[in-house]
Motif scaffolding. Sequence first.
Motif, short mmCIF file in Angstrom:
data_model
loop_
_atom_site.label_atom_id
_atom_site.label_comp_id
_atom_site.label_asym_id
_atom_site.label_seq_id
_atom_site.Cartn_x
_atom_site.Cartn_y
_atom_site.Cartn_z
N ASN A 126 43.30 -41.68 -12.72
CA ASN A 126 44.74 -41.73 -13.09
C ASN A 126 44.58 -42.51 -14.70
OD1 ASN A 126 47.19 -42.62 -13.28
ND2 ASN A 126 47.50 -43.19 -11.42
N VAL A 146 46.89 -43.80 -16.13
CA VAL A 146 47.88 -44.78 -16.55
C VAL A 146 47.29 -46.33 -16.47
CG1 VAL A 146 50.07 -45.94 -15.51
CG2 VAL A 146 49.80 -43.32 -15.27
N THR A 147 47.50 -46.94 -17.65
CA THR A 147 47.16 -48.40 -17.69
C THR A 147 47.45 -49.17 -16.60
OG1 THR A 147 46.77 -47.92 -20.04
CG2 THR A 147 46.63 -50.30 -19.38
N ARG A 148 46.79 -50.05 -16.02
CA ARG A 148 47.25 -51.04 -14.97
C ARG A 148 46.76 -52.49 -15.39
NH1 ARG A 148 49.46 -47.73 -11.39
NH2 ARG A 148 48.27 -45.84 -10.68
N LYS A 149 47.60 -53.29 -14.76
CA LYS A 149 47.13 -54.58 -15.19
C LYS A 149 47.28 -55.48 -13.72
CE LYS A 149 51.66 -56.34 -16.87
NZ LYS A 149 52.26 -57.01 -18.00
N PRO A 150 46.53 -56.60 -13.77
CA PRO A 150 46.76 -57.44 -12.53
C PRO A 150 48.18 -58.06 -12.38
CG PRO A 150 45.41 -58.50 -13.94
CD PRO A 150 45.64 -57.11 -14.65
N ALA A 151 48.61 -58.36 -11.23
CA ALA A 151 50.11 -58.90 -11.14
C ALA A 151 49.84 -60.18 -11.73
CB ALA A 151 50.46 -58.67 -9.73
#
Length: 62
Positions: free
Chosen positions: A30, A32-37
């Motif tokens: 995937n 899409v760049t993801r970052k921690p909450a």
Amino acid sequence: MERFVPYEKLSKKKQRELNAMKRGSWGDFNPVTRKPANPKAYNRRTAQRWKDDSNFVPFFCF
């Protein structure tokens, strides 16, 4: 045998076809760049978790 035509001189339709052929599939990845909450941000799910705790005994003052 087809003649060589530079990319810039191709029609927009042909350019799109070539771009689509060059573009591959990401597969299972995937992009899409993801970052921690943010741990400091309010989260409704964790705020209501005390209700789910079976060891919780409400304290009532009379």
